[in-house]
Design a protein around this motif. Structure first.
Motif, PDB file in Angstrom:
ATOM      1  N   THR A  30       8.508 -44.842   3.658  1.00 39.86           N
ATOM      2  CA  THR A  30       9.462 -44.296   2.695  1.00 39.86           C
ATOM      3  C   THR A  30      10.846 -44.428   3.328  1.00 39.86           C
ATOM      4  O   THR A  30      11.007 -45.126   4.328  1.00 39.86           O
ATOM      5  CB  THR A  30       9.136 -42.832   2.347  1.00 39.86           C
ATOM      6  OG1 THR A  30      10.021 -42.393   1.306  1.00 39.86           O
ATOM      7  CG2 THR A  30       9.271 -41.923   3.557  1.00 39.86           C
ATOM      8  N   HIS A  31      11.848 -43.777   2.744  1.00 40.28           N
ATOM      9  CA  HIS A  31      13.221 -43.974   3.204  1.00 40.28           C
ATOM     10  C   HIS A  31      13.938 -42.638   3.305  1.00 40.28           C
ATOM     11  O   HIS A  31      13.837 -41.808   2.406  1.00 40.28           O
ATOM     12  CB  HIS A  31      13.979 -44.897   2.245  1.00 40.28           C
ATOM     13  CG  HIS A  31      13.247 -46.179   1.975  1.00 40.28           C
ATOM     14  ND1 HIS A  31      12.358 -46.302   0.932  1.00 40.28           N
ATOM     15  CD2 HIS A  31      13.243 -47.355   2.632  1.00 40.28           C
ATOM     16  CE1 HIS A  31      11.842 -47.527   0.946  1.00 40.28           C
ATOM     17  NE2 HIS A  31      12.360 -48.180   1.968  1.00 40.28           N
ATOM     18  N   LYS A  32      14.648 -42.427   4.411  1.00 40.38           N
ATOM     19  CA  LYS A  32      15.434 -41.213   4.564  1.00 40.38           C
ATOM     20  C   LYS A  32      16.603 -41.217   3.588  1.00 40.38           C
ATOM     21  O   LYS A  32      17.053 -40.168   3.134  1.00 40.38           O
ATOM     22  CB  LYS A  32      15.952 -41.098   5.994  1.00 40.38           C
ATOM     23  CG  LYS A  32      14.856 -40.925   7.028  1.00 40.38           C
ATOM     24  CD  LYS A  32      15.407 -40.928   8.433  1.00 40.38           C
ATOM     25  CE  LYS A  32      16.271 -39.725   8.721  1.00 40.38           C
ATOM     26  NZ  LYS A  32      16.698 -39.668  10.143  1.00 40.38           N
ATOM     27  N   ASP A  77      14.092 -44.752  -2.948  1.00 43.05           N
ATOM     28  CA  ASP A  77      14.613 -43.583  -2.240  1.00 43.05           C
ATOM     29  C   ASP A  77      13.463 -42.811  -1.599  1.00 43.05           C
ATOM     30  O   ASP A  77      12.335 -43.304  -1.514  1.00 43.05           O
ATOM     31  CB  ASP A  77      15.432 -42.695  -3.178  1.00 43.05           C
ATOM     32  CG  ASP A  77      14.618 -42.164  -4.365  1.00 43.05           C
ATOM     33  OD1 ASP A  77      13.367 -42.174  -4.297  1.00 43.05           O
ATOM     34  OD2 ASP A  77      15.231 -41.741  -5.356  1.00 43.05           O
ATOM     35  N   ALA A  78      13.734 -41.592  -1.164  1.00 43.60           N
ATOM     36  CA  ALA A  78      12.741 -40.803  -0.435  1.00 43.60           C
ATOM     37  C   ALA A  78      11.550 -40.403  -1.294  1.00 43.60           C
ATOM     38  O   ALA A  78      10.530 -39.963  -0.754  1.00 43.60           O
ATOM     39  CB  ALA A  78      13.408 -39.560   0.152  1.00 43.60           C
TER      40      ALA A  78
END
Length: 223
Positions: free
Chosen positions: A149-151, A179-180
């Motif tokens: 995933t992404h911070k 995105d998160a």
């Protein structure tokens, strides 16, 4: 081409309200997408019409005579210079050669060396002197990147070939914004490689397998 930036993002691009890294990814997409290009043109025309109806600013905001004189004496490019096409620029990775989109030509000297991850995934940083990380990403055929995933946000523009994840299959020209809230594992077909332009505002966070070791100390990983 099935995946495009949403209208709000295109409107922000037309108004100049996106940062340099996101603007670059959008400019590359617009180069190959007539539909989004026309949408941006419409937004620009609407903005121009709105400005035309605004009252004139006070005269002390207008350029001075000295400033106007300096502008008028600046050297002008000839018609012949303007019509000279830019020389195509290519990059080579994993014994494959790719022609870059025209929007990336001005940054060809800012592309770093390719880094190799296990012989199947390669990345090269494009140094824009911005906080967000901009990379060219190459995946060989039959590659599966560990789920992550992404911070922050990750914008991905497919330049060549294609890949799939939990949300679908993406082809050249497709634009993705993750995105998160999203976990995904990009995978290339057994008979097709993929070259992408990637923009990360924060590092990736792996959510499965031994790759989670890169999440130590909450730092995550930039490709």
């Amino acid at each position: 081409m099935r995946f495009h930036p949403d209208k709000l993002l295109l409107q922000q691009y037309a108004q100049g309200d996106v940062d340099a890294t996101q603007g670059l990814a959008l400019a590359v997409h617009l180069e190959s997408c007539p539909e989004c290009h026309q949408q941006v043109v419409r937004f620009e025309r609407q903005l121009g019409a709105k400005l035309e109806h605004q009252a004139m600013k006070p005269s002390d905001d207008l350029p001075s005579e000295d400033m106007l004189s300096q502008i008028l004496t600046l050297p002008q490019k000839s018609r012949e210079e303007l019509l000279v096409p830019s020389k195509p620029h290519q990059v080579t990775v994993n014994s494959r050669r790719f022609t870059l989109p025209k929007a990336l030509y001005p940054f060809r000297d800012r592309i770093g060396d390719w880094r190799n991850y296990g012989g199947k995934v390669f990345s090269a940083v494009i140094d824009l002197e911005e906080e967000a990380r901009v990379n060219l990403m190459y995946m060989a055929p039959g590659v599966s990147v560990p789920q992550h995933t992404h911070k922050g946000y990750e914008s991905t523009l497919v330049l060549h070939g294609g890949f799939s994840d939990e949300d679908g299959h993406y082809r050249a020209g497709d634009f993705l914004l993750k995105d998160a809230s999203v976990k995904h594992s990009p995978t290339t077909p057994q008979d097709e490689d993929c070259l992408c332009l990637s923009v990360l505002t924060e590092p990736m966070l792996f959510t499965q397998g031994v790759a989670r070791i890169f999440n130590m100390f909450g730092k995550g990983l930039y490709p």
